[in-house]
Design an enzyme around this catalytic site. Structure first.
Site, PDB file in Angstrom:
ATOM      1  N   CYS A 167      -6.615   0.604   3.348  1.00 26.96           N
ATOM      2  CA  CYS A 167      -5.153   0.593   3.347  1.00 26.96           C
ATOM      3  C   CYS A 167      -4.598   1.952   2.940  1.00 26.96           C
ATOM      4  O   CYS A 167      -3.475   2.295   3.279  1.00 26.96           O
ATOM      5  CB  CYS A 167      -4.649  -0.466   2.395  1.00 26.96           C
ATOM      6  SG  CYS A 167      -5.281  -0.203   0.723  1.00 26.96           S
ATOM      7  N   GLU A 222      -0.777  -3.662  -9.684  1.00 30.33           N
ATOM      8  CA  GLU A 222      -1.930  -4.124 -10.442  1.00 30.33           C
ATOM      9  C   GLU A 222      -2.605  -2.888 -11.013  1.00 30.33           C
ATOM     10  O   GLU A 222      -2.237  -1.759 -10.720  1.00 30.33           O
ATOM     11  CB  GLU A 222      -2.843  -4.983  -9.559  1.00 30.33           C
ATOM     12  CG  GLU A 222      -2.113  -6.246  -9.076  1.00 30.33           C
ATOM     13  CD  GLU A 222      -3.005  -7.354  -8.539  1.00 30.33           C
ATOM     14  OE1 GLU A 222      -4.140  -7.490  -9.012  1.00 30.33           O
ATOM     15  OE2 GLU A 222      -2.549  -8.091  -7.642  1.00 30.33           O
TER      16      GLU A 222
END
Ligand SMILES: NC(=O)c1ccc[n+]([C@@H]2O[C@H](COP(=O)([O-])OP(=O)(O)OC[C@H]3O[C@@H](n4cnc5c(N)ncnc54)[C@H](O)[C@@H]3O)[C@@H](O)[C@H]2O)c1
Ligand SMILES: O=C/C=C/C=C(\O)C(=O)O
Length: 493
Positions: free
Chosen positions: A294, A473
């Protein structure tokens, strides 16, 4: 994975309440290298998903729910030890599922699995919570302090590109915070997640704390899980469009979501950059894992004085990336995950041509004259000649492809980089420390790397802006998602 009871050769089962269970139906998992079936996978039915969620809930009421942070940290360290013990099996599983090179699996994917557990064992054991002393209306004092509690049952849904790395990046903090999880790996990469279930059992993680359901998204295990009323929170990595579907599913139960989604990441090469480093770094950032990360760069903007040289060198290096079997140490390319994904990427190559792109290298499929011709390979590809509004420069392709274009001013570079709906990562190549810091402030991205790419410190915030995600995160940010804070206010007067 042959010989690893209780899964047996080529059969991958679900893991519920500490036991491997059948699913009722099975599906075939094909090798991206040859197209041949490598695993038969049990698809979790709706009732298997129900059982997994119920097992997770029950585990929260058992010994797991009574453990303190330090005890859980100890369990996480045992999981890391066991992952290291099963290192070779995990490498084999990851390579079988993805076709990535064994060298990459050994140095990136599998070590990060263990590192994720060690990092969150440390983070959860050392992270402070807030405390405030408050003046009461009568002039007395009150003490406020926050307590971390588990969210409950967390659904973990992950993609196929870095299977164990991305799965453990979520499972480790979820368990560190005392939750129980039901994980659904991608239907394309069931193997390492199944081994992780074996690892959990061997490490003494109580039954029901880690549950695994295999299957697809819509009308399968993914949707059953995200719509399940017994799930308290959903953490998801995958495509932005899937994130939208999961958000709709989560809306009914008003469930918390954490999303790490797609990207159309830019690289900026300034004229003062160390060009050797910029070329080598851009080859890595564009073509690692077959461009299926990604964080991979799909657009590079190069300051005009070095545009010609940089582009020629990048295209040359891309054309030289070595094909080979995953087991060959020198292999620098890998197949795409499936024939379906290859059709999408080849469609993007075709679209680029029809938009008027010049193909500097690649643009098609390689031929091998052996079993790999049944696999899902495409050529690493460098494009140029398109404007910022071309679909090639706006839509995520998720393959080994990058478009290179020139820029003149720093302002123009930021405008070009920011000109997509995505905002995950950017990479900047410069020797000017002022440009480095300005880029961090001006780029619409969750992560800005300067003179490097994919250099990770697991304590740092990780996530995307715009269509690239919701929330962060990493480090304490993971703790904040995977736990609920209760503020306790005690009047001392
Ligand atoms: N931001 C990040 O950290 C990050 C990391 C890795 C990959 N990605 C993104 O992931 C994508 C590639 O992975 P992919 O093709 O596996 O993504 P995907 O969205 O197709 O699938 C991801 C997971 O979601 C499941 N799923 C699909 N539809 C679902 C539904 N309706 N309900 C519940 N679950 C569903 C899939 O079965 C799979 O397990 C790319 O867009 C890439 O950018 C993002
Ligand atoms: O394909 C996406 C890669 C994501 C990487 C991480 O989530 C990480 O390094 O923690």
């Amino acid at each position: 994975m042959a010989g690893h009871a209780p899964n047996g050769p080529h059969r991958l089962r679900n893991f519920v309440a500490g036991e491997f269970v059948d699913g009722g139906t099975t599906f075939a998992k094909a090798s991206p290298v040859t197209g041949e079936q490598v695993f038969e996978v049990d698809e979790a039915s709706r009732s298997t998903v129900d059982d997994a969620v119920a097992a997770a809930r029950a585990a929260l009421r058992g010994p797991w729910g009574r453990m303190g942070e330090r005890e859980r940290a100890e369990v996480l360290r045992r999981v890391a030890d066991e992952l290291e013990h099963r290192f070779d099996d995990l490498v084999t599983a990851e390579v079988a599922d993805t076709g990535k090179s064994i060298a990459q699996a050994r140095t990136l994917d599998i070590p990060r699995g263990a590192a994720n557990f060690r990092a969150f064992a440390e983070i959860v054991a050392t992270a402070p919570t807030e405390s405030f002393t408050t003046v009461t209306p009568t002039g007395g004092r009150a003490l406020n302090y926050a307590l971390r509690k588990p969210v409950g049952v967390v659904a973990v849904i992950v993609p196929w590109n870095l299977p164990l790395l991305l799965l453990t990046w979520k499972v480790a903090p979820a368990l560190a915070c005392g939750n129980a999880v039901v994980v659904k790996p991608s239907e394309e990469t069931p193997a390492s997640a199944t081994l992780l279930a074996e690892v959990m059992a061997a490490a003494g993680v109580p039954a029901g704390v880690f549950n695994l359901v295999h299957g697809f998204g819509p009308d399968s295990a993914g949707e059953h899980l995200t719509r399940h009323p017994g799930v308290d929170a959903i953490t998801f990595t995958g495509e932005s469009a899937t994130g939208g579907a999961i958000m709709r599913a989560a809306a009914d139960g008003v469930k918390a979501v954490s999303f790490e989604l797609g990207g159309k990441n830019a690289g900026l090469v300034f004229a003062d950059a160390d060009l050797d480093a910029a070329v080598a770094g851009s080859v890595r950032s564009s073509f690692t894992n077959g461009g299926q990360v990604c964080l991979c760069t799909e657009r590079i903007y190069v300051q005009r004085p070095v545009f010609e040289e940089f582009t020629a060198r990048l295209a040359k290096r891309a054309g030289e990336l070595a094909y080979g079997w995953p087991t060959d140490e020198a292999t620098a390319t890998m197949p795409l995950i499936s024939h379906q994904h290859r059709a999408k990427v080849l469609g993007a190559y075709q679209l680029a041509r029809s938009e008027g792109a010049e193909v500097l290298t690649g643009g098609g499929t390689p031929t091998f004259g052996d079993a790999r011709d049944g696999g899902s390979y495409v050529q690493p590809t460098v494009l140029t000649g398109l404007g910022p509004d071309a679909r090639t420069n706006r839509e995520e392709i998720f393959g080994p492809v990058v478009h290179v274009a020139p820029f003149d001013t720093e302002d123009e570079a930021y405008a070009l980089a920011n000109g997509t709906e995505y905002g995950l990562a950017a990479t900047v190549w410069t020797r000017d420390v002022r440009v480095a810091h300005r880029a961090g402030a001006r780029l619409d991205a969750g992560i800005v790397w300067v003179n490097t790419w994919f250099l990770r410190d697991l304590r740092t915030p990780f996530g995307g802006v715009k269509a690239s995600g919701i929330g962060r995160e990493g480090g304490v940010h993971s703790l904040n998602f995977y736990s609920e804070l209760t503020n306790v206010c005690v009047d001392l007067s």
